[in-house]
Scaffold this motif. Structure first.
Motif, PDB file in Angstrom:
ATOM      1  N   LYS A   1       0.783  -0.648   0.155  1.00  0.00           N
ATOM      2  CA  LYS A   1      -0.012  -0.354  -0.206  1.00  0.00           C
ATOM      3  C   LYS A   1       0.692   1.227  -0.001  1.00  0.00           C
ATOM      4  O   LYS A   1       1.930   1.830   0.475  1.00  0.00           O
ATOM      5  N   ALA A   2       0.234   2.593  -0.198  1.00  0.00           N
ATOM      6  CA  ALA A   2       1.099   3.004  -0.406  1.00  0.00           C
ATOM      7  C   ALA A   2       0.307   4.772   0.362  1.00  0.00           C
ATOM      8  O   ALA A   2      -1.327   4.189   0.895  1.00  0.00           O
ATOM      9  N   SER A   3       0.588   6.149   0.593  1.00  0.00           N
ATOM     10  CA  SER A   3      -0.478   6.864   0.898  1.00  0.00           C
ATOM     11  C   SER A   3      -1.666   7.175   0.653  1.00  0.00           C
ATOM     12  O   SER A   3      -2.544   7.321   1.578  1.00  0.00           O
ATOM     13  N   ASP A   4      -2.140   6.973  -0.456  1.00  0.00           N
ATOM     14  CA  ASP A   4      -3.102   7.303  -1.540  1.00  0.00           C
ATOM     15  C   ASP A   4      -4.320   6.205  -0.824  1.00  0.00           C
ATOM     16  O   ASP A   4      -5.268   6.959  -0.777  1.00  0.00           O
ATOM     17  N   LEU A   5      -3.954   5.038   0.125  1.00  0.00           N
ATOM     18  CA  LEU A   5      -5.178   4.461   0.204  1.00  0.00           C
ATOM     19  C   LEU A   5      -5.712   4.321   1.468  1.00  0.00           C
ATOM     20  O   LEU A   5      -6.344   4.044   2.128  1.00  0.00           O
ATOM     21  N   LEU A   6      -4.758   5.172   2.576  1.00  0.00           N
ATOM     22  CA  LEU A   6      -5.003   5.582   4.152  1.00  0.00           C
ATOM     23  C   LEU A   6      -6.396   5.962   3.767  1.00  0.00           C
ATOM     24  O   LEU A   6      -7.288   7.076   3.187  1.00  0.00           O
ATOM     25  N   PRO A   7      -7.004   5.680   5.073  1.00  0.00           N
ATOM     26  CA  PRO A   7      -8.376   6.178   5.389  1.00  0.00           C
ATOM     27  C   PRO A   7      -8.369   7.854   5.491  1.00  0.00           C
ATOM     28  O   PRO A   7      -7.762   8.489   5.939  1.00  0.00           O
ATOM     29  N   ARG A   8      -9.478   8.268   4.043  1.00  0.00           N
ATOM     30  CA  ARG A   8      -9.925   9.691   4.359  1.00  0.00           C
ATOM     31  C   ARG A   8      -9.997  10.077   5.747  1.00  0.00           C
ATOM     32  O   ARG A   8      -9.367  11.190   6.011  1.00  0.00           O
ATOM     33  N   SER A   9     -11.181   9.343   6.403  1.00  0.00           N
ATOM     34  CA  SER A   9     -10.955  10.071   8.077  1.00  0.00           C
ATOM     35  C   SER A   9      -9.683  10.718   8.489  1.00  0.00           C
ATOM     36  O   SER A   9      -9.666  10.594   9.956  1.00  0.00           O
ATOM     37  N   MET A  10      -8.736   8.866   8.657  1.00  0.00           N
ATOM     38  CA  MET A  10      -7.655   9.064   9.383  1.00  0.00           C
ATOM     39  C   MET A  10      -6.922  10.524   8.394  1.00  0.00           C
ATOM     40  O   MET A  10      -5.863  11.334   9.695  1.00  0.00           O
ATOM     41  N   VAL A  11      -6.746  10.754   7.470  1.00  0.00           N
ATOM     42  CA  VAL A  11      -6.124  11.412   6.866  1.00  0.00           C
ATOM     43  C   VAL A  11      -6.786  13.034   7.749  1.00  0.00           C
ATOM     44  O   VAL A  11      -6.057  14.026   8.024  1.00  0.00           O
ATOM     45  N   THR A  12      -7.485  12.820   7.531  1.00  0.00           N
ATOM     46  CA  THR A  12      -8.529  14.481   7.961  1.00  0.00           C
ATOM     47  C   THR A  12      -8.586  14.447   9.557  1.00  0.00           C
ATOM     48  O   THR A  12      -7.039  16.237   9.927  1.00  0.00           O
ATOM     49  N   GLN A  13      -7.740  13.100  10.426  1.00  0.00           N
ATOM     50  CA  GLN A  13      -7.027  13.517  11.717  1.00  0.00           C
ATOM     51  C   GLN A  13      -5.996  13.792  11.980  1.00  0.00           C
ATOM     52  O   GLN A  13      -5.247  14.912  12.397  1.00  0.00           O
ATOM     53  N   LEU A  14      -5.506  13.180  10.987  1.00  0.00           N
ATOM     54  CA  LEU A  14      -3.928  13.743  10.356  1.00  0.00           C
ATOM     55  C   LEU A  14      -3.561  15.462  10.148  1.00  0.00           C
ATOM     56  O   LEU A  14      -2.679  15.969  10.175  1.00  0.00           O
ATOM     57  N   GLN A  15      -5.062  16.056   9.944  1.00  0.00           N
ATOM     58  CA  GLN A  15      -4.536  17.346   9.766  1.00  0.00           C
ATOM     59  C   GLN A  15      -4.458  18.232  10.508  1.00  0.00           C
ATOM     60  O   GLN A  15      -4.678  19.586  10.354  1.00  0.00           O
ATOM     61  N   ASP A  16      -4.806  17.522  12.112  1.00  0.00           N
ATOM     62  CA  ASP A  16      -5.275  18.457  12.785  1.00  0.00           C
ATOM     63  C   ASP A  16      -3.034  18.553  13.362  1.00  0.00           C
ATOM     64  O   ASP A  16      -2.643  17.549  13.660  1.00  0.00           O
ATOM     65  N   PRO A  17      -2.749  19.479  13.562  1.00  0.00           N
ATOM     66  CA  PRO A  17      -1.842  19.835  14.103  1.00  0.00           C
ATOM     67  C   PRO A  17      -1.216  18.832  15.683  1.00  0.00           C
ATOM     68  O   PRO A  17      -0.621  18.352  16.203  1.00  0.00           O
ATOM     69  N   LYS A  18      -2.643  18.633  16.107  1.00  0.00           N
ATOM     70  CA  LYS A  18      -2.720  18.324  17.818  1.00  0.00           C
ATOM     71  C   LYS A  18      -2.370  16.803  17.844  1.00  0.00           C
ATOM     72  O   LYS A  18      -2.826  16.198  18.782  1.00  0.00           O
ATOM     73  N   THR A  19      -2.850  16.339  16.612  1.00  0.00           N
ATOM     74  CA  THR A  19      -3.120  14.677  16.773  1.00  0.00           C
ATOM     75  C   THR A  19      -2.245  13.929  16.482  1.00  0.00           C
ATOM     76  O   THR A  19      -1.051  14.360  16.140  1.00  0.00           O
ATOM     77  N   VAL A  20      -1.675  13.303  17.558  1.00  0.00           N
ATOM     78  CA  VAL A  20      -0.680  12.088  18.078  1.00  0.00           C
ATOM     79  C   VAL A  20      -0.898  10.757  16.934  1.00  0.00           C
ATOM     80  O   VAL A  20      -1.836   9.927  17.180  1.00  0.00           O
ATOM     81  N   GLY A  21       0.550  10.405  15.802  1.00  0.00           N
ATOM     82  CA  GLY A  21       0.004   9.149  15.826  1.00  0.00           C
ATOM     83  C   GLY A  21       1.171   8.197  15.918  1.00  0.00           C
ATOM     84  O   GLY A  21       2.199   8.438  16.824  1.00  0.00           O
ATOM     85  N   ILE A  22       1.071   6.665  15.649  1.00  0.00           N
ATOM     86  CA  ILE A  22       1.725   5.667  16.194  1.00  0.00           C
ATOM     87  C   ILE A  22       2.606   5.188  15.124  1.00  0.00           C
ATOM     88  O   ILE A  22       1.789   4.405  14.686  1.00  0.00           O
ATOM     89  N   PHE A  23       3.877   4.597  14.137  1.00  0.00           N
ATOM     90  CA  PHE A  23       4.277   4.116  13.094  1.00  0.00           C
ATOM     91  C   PHE A  23       4.716   3.063  13.841  1.00  0.00           C
ATOM     92  O   PHE A  23       5.761   3.228  14.358  1.00  0.00           O
ATOM     93  N   THR A  24       4.069   2.123  13.642  1.00  0.00           N
ATOM     94  CA  THR A  24       5.008   1.054  14.331  1.00  0.00           C
ATOM     95  C   THR A  24       5.487  -0.074  13.162  1.00  0.00           C
ATOM     96  O   THR A  24       4.665  -0.109  12.583  1.00  0.00           O
ATOM     97  N   ILE A  25       6.874  -0.838  13.792  1.00  0.00           N
ATOM     98  CA  ILE A  25       7.148  -1.234  12.631  1.00  0.00           C
ATOM     99  C   ILE A  25       7.468  -2.683  13.201  1.00  0.00           C
ATOM    100  O   ILE A  25       8.447  -2.786  14.257  1.00  0.00           O
ATOM    101  N   THR A  26       7.124  -3.791  12.289  1.00  0.00           N
ATOM    102  CA  THR A  26       6.952  -5.151  13.573  1.00  0.00           C
ATOM    103  C   THR A  26       8.049  -6.286  11.908  1.00  0.00           C
ATOM    104  O   THR A  26       7.954  -6.146  10.649  1.00  0.00           O
ATOM    105  N   VAL A  27       9.202  -7.056  12.197  1.00  0.00           N
ATOM    106  CA  VAL A  27       9.372  -7.710  11.819  1.00  0.00           C
ATOM    107  C   VAL A  27      10.010  -8.982  12.015  1.00  0.00           C
ATOM    108  O   VAL A  27      10.433  -9.067  13.389  1.00  0.00           O
ATOM    109  N   GLU A  28      10.038 -10.419  11.924  1.00  0.00           N
ATOM    110  CA  GLU A  28       9.522 -11.782  12.319  1.00  0.00           C
ATOM    111  C   GLU A  28      10.648 -12.290  10.754  1.00  0.00           C
ATOM    112  O   GLU A  28      11.123 -11.556   9.806  1.00  0.00           O
TER     113      GLU A  28
END
Length: 138
Positions: free
Chosen positions: A111-138
């Protein structure tokens, strides 16, 4: 192995790039940065633990990424590669292609950023929003 990176939203997040997803330690973002989903990230490629970098350089490793914002969770699957450089001091980019540069964390992602749900993009357009990017390697 699991590694979490906290990041913030920004009013200029567009998330409509069809080949990449990026988070950056930078605090500013122009609308041209259309693959960026988060700013003020706590880590870049260069900052990642050596153990994680070594696992990412193993072509056998299964790599999963999760972007969590509020109740939304977006999951991407990709691959490591022995040629990963992982030295960029500001950015982390995951790619659908097999292009490698110092910013590349994983290749052949599903996937690429164009598939991020638009509701999530709307949340991310608020500078107060905090997200977590998790990397899992098996």
């Amino acid at each position: 192995m699991k590694f979490e990176i906290e990041f913030s939203g920004h009013e200029n997040i567009r998330s409509n790039h069809q080949k990449t997803i990026e988070i950056t330690k930078e605090s500013h973002l122009t609308p041209q940065g259309d693959c960026i989903v988060g700013v003020n990230a706590k880590y870049s490629c260069a900052d990642l633990p050596e153990e994680l970098k070594n696992k990412l350089k193993n072509i056998e490793s299964k790599v999963t990424f999760s972007i969590k914002v509020g109740d939304n969770d977006f999951v991407i699957e990709g691959q490591g590669h022995p040629d990963l450089i992982l030295t960029h001091t500001e950015d982390i980019v995951i790619r659908k292609s097999d292009f490698i540069c110092p910013r590349t964390l994983a290749v052949k992602c599903d996937k690429a950023s164009d598939l991020l749900p638009r509701s999530m993009v709307t949340q991310l357009q608020d500078p107060k929003t905090v997200g977590i990017f998790t990397i899992t390697v098996e």
